[in-house]
Design a protein around this motif. Sequence first.
Motif, PDB file in Angstrom:
ATOM      1  N   GLU A 224       0.840  -1.191   0.000  1.00 34.54           N
ATOM      2  CA  GLU A 224       0.000   0.000   0.000  1.00 34.54           C
ATOM      3  C   GLU A 224       0.876   1.243   0.000  1.00 34.54           C
ATOM      4  OE1 GLU A 224      -2.423  -0.115   3.491  1.00 34.54           O
ATOM      5  OE2 GLU A 224      -0.841   0.639   4.801  1.00 34.54           O
ATOM      6  N   GLY A 225       0.263   2.334  -0.361  1.00 40.69           N
ATOM      7  CA  GLY A 225       1.000   3.588  -0.363  1.00 40.69           C
ATOM      8  C   GLY A 225       0.069   4.760  -0.628  1.00 40.69           C
ATOM      9  N   LYS A 226       0.530   5.937  -0.295  1.00 39.82           N
ATOM     10  CA  LYS A 226      -0.229   7.164  -0.531  1.00 39.82           C
ATOM     11  C   LYS A 226       0.555   7.992  -1.531  1.00 39.82           C
ATOM     12  CE  LYS A 226      -2.825  10.679   2.023  1.00 39.82           C
ATOM     13  NZ  LYS A 226      -4.129  10.234   1.514  1.00 39.82           N
ATOM     14  N   LEU A 227      -0.065   8.246  -2.680  1.00 47.54           N
ATOM     15  CA  LEU A 227       0.622   8.984  -3.744  1.00 47.54           C
ATOM     16  C   LEU A 227       0.611  10.482  -3.478  1.00 47.54           C
ATOM     17  CD1 LEU A 227      -0.803   7.031  -6.793  1.00 47.54           C
ATOM     18  CD2 LEU A 227       1.101   6.450  -5.299  1.00 47.54           C
ATOM     19  N   ASN A 228      -0.498  10.959  -2.953  1.00 40.82           N
ATOM     20  CA  ASN A 228      -0.654  12.361  -2.573  1.00 40.82           C
ATOM     21  C   ASN A 228      -1.894  12.447  -1.686  1.00 40.82           C
ATOM     22  OD1 ASN A 228      -2.963  12.521  -4.382  1.00 40.82           O
ATOM     23  ND2 ASN A 228      -1.464  12.655  -6.050  1.00 40.82           N
ATOM     24  N   GLN A 229      -2.333  13.631  -1.373  1.00 45.23           N
ATOM     25  CA  GLN A 229      -3.464  13.773  -0.454  1.00 45.23           C
ATOM     26  C   GLN A 229      -4.778  13.275  -1.052  1.00 45.23           C
ATOM     27  OE1 GLN A 229      -4.004  17.883   0.543  1.00 45.23           O
ATOM     28  NE2 GLN A 229      -4.235  18.563  -1.579  1.00 45.23           N
ATOM     29  N   ASN A 230      -4.799  13.061  -2.360  1.00 48.07           N
ATOM     30  CA  ASN A 230      -6.039  12.644  -3.016  1.00 48.07           C
ATOM     31  C   ASN A 230      -6.077  11.178  -3.429  1.00 48.07           C
ATOM     32  OD1 ASN A 230      -7.353  15.354  -3.246  1.00 48.07           O
ATOM     33  ND2 ASN A 230      -5.523  15.774  -4.458  1.00 48.07           N
ATOM     34  N   MET A 231      -4.939  10.473  -3.359  1.00 52.85           N
ATOM     35  CA  MET A 231      -4.917   9.126  -3.923  1.00 52.85           C
ATOM     36  C   MET A 231      -4.030   8.182  -3.126  1.00 52.85           C
ATOM     37  SD  MET A 231      -5.954   7.004  -6.211  1.00 52.85           S
ATOM     38  CE  MET A 231      -6.939   8.229  -7.090  1.00 52.85           C
ATOM     39  N   SER A 232      -4.590   7.029  -2.771  1.00 56.06           N
ATOM     40  CA  SER A 232      -3.834   5.952  -2.145  1.00 56.06           C
ATOM     41  C   SER A 232      -4.180   4.648  -2.860  1.00 56.06           C
ATOM     42  CB  SER A 232      -4.178   5.842  -0.653  1.00 56.06           C
ATOM     43  OG  SER A 232      -5.544   5.494  -0.480  1.00 56.06           O
ATOM     44  N   PHE A 233      -3.318   3.649  -2.672  1.00 55.46           N
ATOM     45  CA  PHE A 233      -3.592   2.335  -3.265  1.00 55.46           C
ATOM     46  C   PHE A 233      -3.328   1.260  -2.224  1.00 55.46           C
ATOM     47  CE2 PHE A 233       0.931   2.761  -3.743  1.00 55.46           C
ATOM     48  CZ  PHE A 233       1.435   1.477  -3.611  1.00 55.46           C
ATOM     49  N   HIS A 234      -3.964   0.111  -2.410  1.00 56.64           N
ATOM     50  CA  HIS A 234      -3.778  -1.026  -1.506  1.00 56.64           C
ATOM     51  C   HIS A 234      -4.020  -2.301  -2.309  1.00 56.64           C
ATOM     52  CE1 HIS A 234      -3.940  -2.979   2.549  1.00 56.64           C
ATOM     53  NE2 HIS A 234      -4.601  -3.890   1.849  1.00 56.64           N
ATOM     54  N   ILE A 235      -3.102  -3.270  -2.167  1.00 58.64           N
ATOM     55  CA  ILE A 235      -3.230  -4.558  -2.855  1.00 58.64           C
ATOM     56  C   ILE A 235      -3.079  -5.664  -1.819  1.00 58.64           C
ATOM     57  CG2 ILE A 235      -2.331  -6.073  -4.661  1.00 58.64           C
ATOM     58  CD1 ILE A 235      -1.113  -3.577  -5.980  1.00 58.64           C
ATOM     59  N   ASP A 236      -4.103  -6.500  -1.689  1.00 54.95           N
ATOM     60  CA  ASP A 236      -4.109  -7.621  -0.749  1.00 54.95           C
ATOM     61  C   ASP A 236      -3.769  -8.917  -1.471  1.00 54.95           C
ATOM     62  OD1 ASP A 236      -4.532  -7.013   1.889  1.00 54.95           O
ATOM     63  OD2 ASP A 236      -6.714  -7.019   1.748  1.00 54.95           O
ATOM     64  N   PHE A 237      -2.778  -9.648  -0.971  1.00 57.26           N
ATOM     65  CA  PHE A 237      -2.389 -10.929  -1.554  1.00 57.26           C
ATOM     66  C   PHE A 237      -2.959 -12.069  -0.713  1.00 57.26           C
ATOM     67  CE2 PHE A 237       0.611  -7.952  -3.230  1.00 57.26           C
ATOM     68  CZ  PHE A 237       0.904  -8.415  -4.501  1.00 57.26           C
ATOM     69  N   GLN A 238      -4.157 -12.499  -1.055  1.00 59.02           N
ATOM     70  CA  GLN A 238      -4.744 -13.653  -0.404  1.00 59.02           C
ATOM     71  C   GLN A 238      -4.317 -14.912  -1.150  1.00 59.02           C
ATOM     72  OE1 GLN A 238      -8.972 -13.154   0.128  1.00 59.02           O
ATOM     73  NE2 GLN A 238      -8.759 -11.035   0.813  1.00 59.02           N
ATOM     74  N   GLU A 239      -4.466 -16.079  -0.523  1.00 54.52           N
ATOM     75  CA  GLU A 239      -4.002 -17.307  -1.174  1.00 54.52           C
ATOM     76  C   GLU A 239      -4.841 -17.669  -2.387  1.00 54.52           C
ATOM     77  OE1 GLU A 239      -2.476 -20.618   0.914  1.00 54.52           O
ATOM     78  OE2 GLU A 239      -2.323 -19.548   2.795  1.00 54.52           O
ATOM     79  N   SER A 240      -6.100 -17.264  -2.419  1.00 54.45           N
ATOM     80  CA  SER A 240      -6.967 -17.621  -3.537  1.00 54.45           C
ATOM     81  C   SER A 240      -7.179 -16.480  -4.523  1.00 54.45           C
ATOM     82  CB  SER A 240      -8.329 -18.087  -3.018  1.00 54.45           C
ATOM     83  OG  SER A 240      -8.938 -17.057  -2.244  1.00 54.45           O
ATOM     84  N   LYS A 241      -6.805 -15.259  -4.140  1.00 56.35           N
ATOM     85  CA  LYS A 241      -7.019 -14.131  -5.041  1.00 56.35           C
ATOM     86  C   LYS A 241      -6.224 -12.918  -4.560  1.00 56.35           C
ATOM     87  CE  LYS A 241     -11.345 -13.069  -2.640  1.00 56.35           C
ATOM     88  NZ  LYS A 241     -12.823 -12.936  -2.800  1.00 56.35           N
ATOM     89  N   ILE A 242      -6.110 -11.948  -5.456  1.00 56.56           N
ATOM     90  CA  ILE A 242      -5.470 -10.670  -5.137  1.00 56.56           C
ATOM     91  C   ILE A 242      -6.517  -9.586  -5.319  1.00 56.56           C
ATOM     92  CG2 ILE A 242      -3.601  -9.088  -5.698  1.00 56.56           C
ATOM     93  CD1 ILE A 242      -2.104 -11.433  -6.928  1.00 56.56           C
ATOM     94  N   LEU A 243      -6.693  -8.742  -4.316  1.00 59.26           N
ATOM     95  CA  LEU A 243      -7.694  -7.686  -4.371  1.00 59.26           C
ATOM     96  C   LEU A 243      -7.027  -6.321  -4.479  1.00 59.26           C
ATOM     97  CD1 LEU A 243      -8.867 -10.017  -2.221  1.00 59.26           C
ATOM     98  CD2 LEU A 243     -10.848  -8.535  -2.399  1.00 59.26           C
ATOM     99  N   TYR A 244      -7.636  -5.432  -5.250  1.00 56.25           N
ATOM    100  CA  TYR A 244      -7.076  -4.116  -5.550  1.00 56.25           C
ATOM    101  C   TYR A 244      -8.025  -3.014  -5.084  1.00 56.25           C
ATOM    102  CZ  TYR A 244      -4.008  -6.753  -8.668  1.00 56.25           C
ATOM    103  OH  TYR A 244      -3.099  -7.655  -9.176  1.00 56.25           O
TER     104      TYR A 244
END
Length: 218
Positions: free
Chosen positions: A70-90
């Motif tokens: 995960e990370g914060k690009l600026n005050q308006n945008m962040s991202f998060h990616i979860d690595f589960q064993e059966s799937k990856i969520l964005y």
Amino acid sequence: MANQIKPEDIKDNTSFWYFYISLFRGYDELKEINLDEALKVIEINKKELNDWENKFYSNNNSNQNFKFIEGKLNQNMSFHIDFQESKILYYLNDIYIGNLGGHFEAWFLTLDELIKFGKFDLLFLLLLPMTGIEQKQIEPAKHLITEYLKLIPLFEKKAEYIAECILNGLVMNGKFSTNNEVGIVNNQNHSVRNIEKYPRYVDDIKELNLALKISLNK
């Protein structure tokens, strides 16, 4: 946090990128094989890869303790990616945009949006599987993907072939358009940006469209 993946953990980590890219929806159309099979053209130590993957998932606990980036690009945008064993969520701004897994949802980002994310370290390749490529964009997209793959150790010699396989899974049957009330949407199945099929996402897409416009145009 022990389960947070830091950029320095994966930047030159061939095991991570081999594992990650093998989960993309791509395929070799001529050989009729999925991307995980096509990736066998890369010479990689399989034991080291298996050991790395086992260690990668070792802290996952009952699907509640996932590896994540995960990370914060600026005050308006962040991202998060979860690595589960059966799937990856964005997620963007904690709003779900799709997943890689058995019941995948993808084709969320436009190529132009992905290119702008590319100015942030690693995000071009990390968000690539959530991108929709229109027919008219196939050649420039292939070139871009190839150039990014060449930055990964061991991928350089086969970058063009792997890029073509990845691209096969990104090309849309539908297309993106602009809705006067919501902003950018599409009519692609399995995309949460398809507000006709997924009207429950309308408010989220409207919010994300505004954040993307502000963040990526800076």
